[in-house]
Scaffold this motif. Structure first.
Motif, PDB file in Angstrom:
ATOM      1  N   PRO A 199      -2.656  -0.486  -7.288  1.00 23.63           N
ATOM      2  CA  PRO A 199      -1.723  -0.575  -5.779  1.00 23.63           C
ATOM      3  C   PRO A 199       0.598  -0.814  -6.283  1.00 23.63           C
ATOM      4  O   PRO A 199       0.520  -1.610  -7.401  1.00 23.63           O
ATOM      5  CB  PRO A 199      -2.382  -1.072  -5.437  1.00 23.63           C
ATOM      6  CG  PRO A 199      -3.186  -1.668  -5.228  1.00 23.63           C
ATOM      7  CD  PRO A 199      -2.951  -2.078  -7.411  1.00 23.63           C
ATOM      8  N   SER A 243      -4.583   1.744   5.983  1.00 31.64           N
ATOM      9  CA  SER A 243      -4.954   2.323   4.095  1.00 31.64           C
ATOM     10  C   SER A 243      -4.631   0.891   3.450  1.00 31.64           C
ATOM     11  O   SER A 243      -4.743  -0.021   3.712  1.00 31.64           O
ATOM     12  CB  SER A 243      -2.964   2.253   3.815  1.00 31.64           C
ATOM     13  OG  SER A 243      -2.643   3.560   3.622  1.00 31.64           O
ATOM     14  N   ARG A 244      -5.336   1.067   2.860  1.00 33.86           N
ATOM     15  CA  ARG A 244      -5.632   0.352   1.252  1.00 33.86           C
ATOM     16  C   ARG A 244      -6.118  -0.020   0.343  1.00 33.86           C
ATOM     17  O   ARG A 244      -5.810   1.292  -0.026  1.00 33.86           O
ATOM     18  CB  ARG A 244      -7.743   0.043   1.804  1.00 33.86           C
ATOM     19  CG  ARG A 244      -7.981  -0.595   3.283  1.00 33.86           C
ATOM     20  CD  ARG A 244      -6.898  -1.821   4.113  1.00 33.86           C
ATOM     21  NE  ARG A 244      -7.221  -3.012   3.058  1.00 33.86           N
ATOM     22  CZ  ARG A 244      -6.230  -3.546   3.190  1.00 33.86           C
ATOM     23  NH1 ARG A 244      -4.911  -3.179   3.708  1.00 33.86           N
ATOM     24  NH2 ARG A 244      -6.444  -4.691   2.540  1.00 33.86           N
ATOM     25  N   PRO A 245      -5.698  -0.598   0.067  1.00 32.45           N
ATOM     26  CA  PRO A 245      -4.992  -0.314  -2.094  1.00 32.45           C
ATOM     27  C   PRO A 245      -6.455   0.779  -2.956  1.00 32.45           C
ATOM     28  O   PRO A 245      -5.459   1.390  -3.988  1.00 32.45           O
ATOM     29  CB  PRO A 245      -5.191  -1.586  -2.697  1.00 32.45           C
ATOM     30  CG  PRO A 245      -5.270  -3.320  -1.235  1.00 32.45           C
ATOM     31  CD  PRO A 245      -5.703  -2.131  -0.365  1.00 32.45           C
ATOM     32  N   PRO A 267      -5.281   4.813  -0.499  1.00 32.53           N
ATOM     33  CA  PRO A 267      -4.565   4.691   0.346  1.00 32.53           C
ATOM     34  C   PRO A 267      -4.512   5.970   1.558  1.00 32.53           C
ATOM     35  O   PRO A 267      -3.796   5.345   2.694  1.00 32.53           O
ATOM     36  CB  PRO A 267      -3.393   5.479  -0.283  1.00 32.53           C
ATOM     37  CG  PRO A 267      -4.046   5.005  -2.010  1.00 32.53           C
ATOM     38  CD  PRO A 267      -5.060   5.273  -1.928  1.00 32.53           C
ATOM     39  N   SER A 321      -3.688 -10.169  -3.590  1.00 30.50           N
ATOM     40  CA  SER A 321      -2.995  -9.158  -2.469  1.00 30.50           C
ATOM     41  C   SER A 321      -2.530  -9.955  -1.292  1.00 30.50           C
ATOM     42  O   SER A 321      -2.185  -9.803  -0.283  1.00 30.50           O
ATOM     43  CB  SER A 321      -4.004  -8.313  -1.838  1.00 30.50           C
ATOM     44  OG  SER A 321      -4.084  -7.124  -2.787  1.00 30.50           O
ATOM     45  N   LEU A 356       1.062  -0.968  -0.083  1.00 29.15           N
ATOM     46  CA  LEU A 356      -0.104   0.051   0.142  1.00 29.15           C
ATOM     47  C   LEU A 356       0.024   1.277  -0.064  1.00 29.15           C
ATOM     48  O   LEU A 356       0.647   2.100   0.694  1.00 29.15           O
ATOM     49  CB  LEU A 356      -0.693   0.128   0.988  1.00 29.15           C
ATOM     50  CG  LEU A 356      -2.083  -1.913   1.730  1.00 29.15           C
ATOM     51  CD1 LEU A 356      -2.285  -1.134   3.251  1.00 29.15           C
ATOM     52  CD2 LEU A 356      -2.475  -1.509   0.615  1.00 29.15           C
TER      53      LEU A 356
END
Length: 561
Positions: free
Chosen positions: A532, A410-412, A415, A549, A294
């Motif tokens: 990402p 934070s996520r793909p 962010p 992921s 990320l």
């Protein structure tokens, strides 16, 4: 049909987490005295995560950080090709479906042991499936068994509010190493779903001994486990085994030397929760960690300019969205939901916060996935149109509405959630709304609030678990869920029909029709698809980014770290 190698149906990974903060100071890639013959190279790799795992039990989580950790220690019947979404054998060496698609026979790999020394066999596999099907009480809460409910539906004894119909009928151990899974109806997405980390096989002995099914439901934040299985005694068959877990500090895994397949190349794997993006980058630059996921889009140039670091790209396979809960009026009025869609300046958010690595989303499916519709109703930013719709709906302006967003994560697909929220709130406030913020730590608080239906409007997203539309729009909209708060039988029926259809062209058409229905119904507003990035020390070799992921650290080596 007998399937023993790659089945081009597909499968991919998800999104979420909890964290107490945690910095990365004090841990570097340590030398060990491993001779490298079992795994090759040895050493310790420290990976910076955005949050702690919620619990180390695949059946009870839906967040990415939990699944990343579980994936190193557990395996399912099938898995995904490295860096792709083709289905390949794992604990099952081969499988065969009956002509009517209702019975699936799996040949279980021989000579596999769980980390506690117990043997893997057909009875152990059936124990796991029957455990999930027989969940009771708190375990039927969607915040606990989300994936079982989205893939298989109901339980043996459904309680009030739980789904009643189940895709799963039974599991039979027809010999020591042969399992037959019986379904109540044919499903085109069933095999791909079995590649999910949520359906990995755990030691029956450990599950029972350490209270895996003990837990409670918090009214606001959902399920919380009370047994020690998922925090102190997770036992799978994977290349790494559990060593220790200190929330807010580290999860430690070590190489399992009795693993049936290729041994892990490193001796020890540590996941360190570092919620702040800048702190993760600083920890990597200082050598306190050797990699993290990320990466902030604006940090990529800095990393690429450092000869001691490297950037790896993950294939795009996600969607970020603004969810709308229709259980509270007037959000049950489609004109109000359309007004929200027109009030969100999605282009501005994508342009300002994704550094050229995102595109504005108009559907809940990634554009490259079959079933993506050529044309759907789109909602470009238009404050005046939003105000007109609110007026037509009889809503006084400014319309006060609570908008939830997560912190410490934070996520793909987001962010920096706070920046996305602030930009969306500003554009909504220009469009006839008066936004009240409601922030909470990602997991379990934020995810629980959303799953329990306590957020009128909220930021969330999804990274695919397997390459089938059912894993996106089917997961979101195929049945009633508290997070969305609606009951649309026309949409449910369309998605049921699409999932069951075996003709590929017909399936594509049904999902395209479903996407048009979704766009008109506006249960939420998709706003971004992203590519990402991960960052590693230059001495880390072999890491293989996956669209879902979930990547194996067992194939990674340290060369001079």
């Amino acid at each position: 049909m007998l399937v023993a190698g790659v089945l081009a149906l597909a499968a991919a990974g998800c999104g979420g987490d909890d964290d107490d903060g945690g910095d990365a100071a004090g841990t570097t890639a340590a030398e060990t005295d491993g001779d490298g013959e079992e795994g090759g190279g040895g050493g310790t790799l420290v990976f910076g995560t955005s949050a702690d795992p919620v619990v180390l039990d695949g059946a009870l989580v839906s967040d990415g950080e939990s699944l990343r950790a579980i994936d190193q220690m557990f395996e399912g019947l099938v898995t995904l090709s490295g860096g792709g979404t083709d289905i390949e054998p794992a604990l099952a060496e081969s499988w065969e479906a009956s002509d009517d698609g209702l019975a699936w026979t799996f040949q279980i790999r021989e000579g596999v042991t769980f980390h506690d020394g117990e043997p893997l066999n057909a009875e152990a596999v059936c124990f796991n499936f029957d455990r999930w099907y027989n969940f009771k009480g708190a375990l039927q809460n969607p915040s606990a068994s989300y994936y079982w409910q989205t893939v298989f539906g109901g339980f043996a004894e459904p309680e009030e509010g739980s789904p009643e119909d189940s895709l799963y009928e039974s599991c039979e151990a027809t010999s020591e190493f042969e399992v037959v899974l019986n379904l109540t109806k044919a499903s085109s997405s069933f095999l791909g779903a079995l590649a999910l980390t949520n359906f990995t096989i755990a030691s029956p002995k450990a599950l029972q001994e350490f209270g895996a099914d003990e837990g409670t439901v918090d009214e606001d934040t959902g399920f919380r486990p009370t047994g020690t299985y998922g925090t102190e005694h997770p036992v799978g068959t994977g290349p790494f085994q559990f060593e220790s877990f200190t929330r807010g500090d580290r999860l430690v895994m070590t190489r399992y030397d009795d693993y049936w397949g290729d041994k892990a190349k490193i001796d020890e794997l540590i996941f360190r929760p570092i919620s702040d993006n800048a702190a993760r980058l600083q920890a990597l630059q200082a050598g306190e960690i050797q990699g993290y996921d990320l990466v902030e889009p604006q940090d990529i140039a800095t990393i690429e300019g450092d000869e001691n670091l490297q950037v790896l790209d993950r294939p795009a396979f996600n969607v970020g969205y603004v969810g709308i809960n229709q259980s509270t009026a007037p959000l049950d009025d489609v004109k109000v939901r359309q007004a929200i869609a027109y009030a969100l300046n999605r282009q501005e958010v994508v342009d300002n916060f994704y550094a050229g690595r995102g595109e504005v989303a108009h559907q809940f499916l990634p554009p490259d996935l079959f079933g993506y519709a050529d044309e759907v109703t789109e909602y470009e930013y238009d404050p005046e149109r939003a105000k007109e719709l609110l007026t037509e709906a009889g809503v006084d302006m400014p319309f006060k509405v609570t908008f939830c967003y997560p912190t410490d994560v934070s996520r793909p697909y987001m962010p920096d959630p706070q920046r996305n929220f602030e930009a969306f709130a500003a554009s909504m406030n220009e469009s006839g709304f008066d936004v009240t913020p409601k922030a909470a730590p990602w997991s379990p608080d934020y995810l629980g609030m959303v799953d329990e239906g306590n957020c009128p409007i909220y930021l969330l997203g999804w990274t695919g678990d397997f390459a089938d539309p059912d894993n996106f729009v089917g997961t979101f909209f195929q049945s009633p869920q508290k997070a969305w708060g609606f009951d649309n039988q026309e949409l449910f029926d369309k998605l049921d029909e699409a999932e069951s259809e075996t003709d590929e062209d017909a399936r594509i058409g049904l999902y395209q029709e479903a996407n048009q229905l979704i766009s008109d119904f506006v249960p939420g507003v998709p706003y971004v698809h992203t590519q990402p990035a991960l960052a590693f020390a230059a001495c880390v070799e072999g890491y293989e980014p996956s669209p879902v992921s979930l990547e194996p650290f067992s194939i990674v080596s340290l060369e001079g770290c």
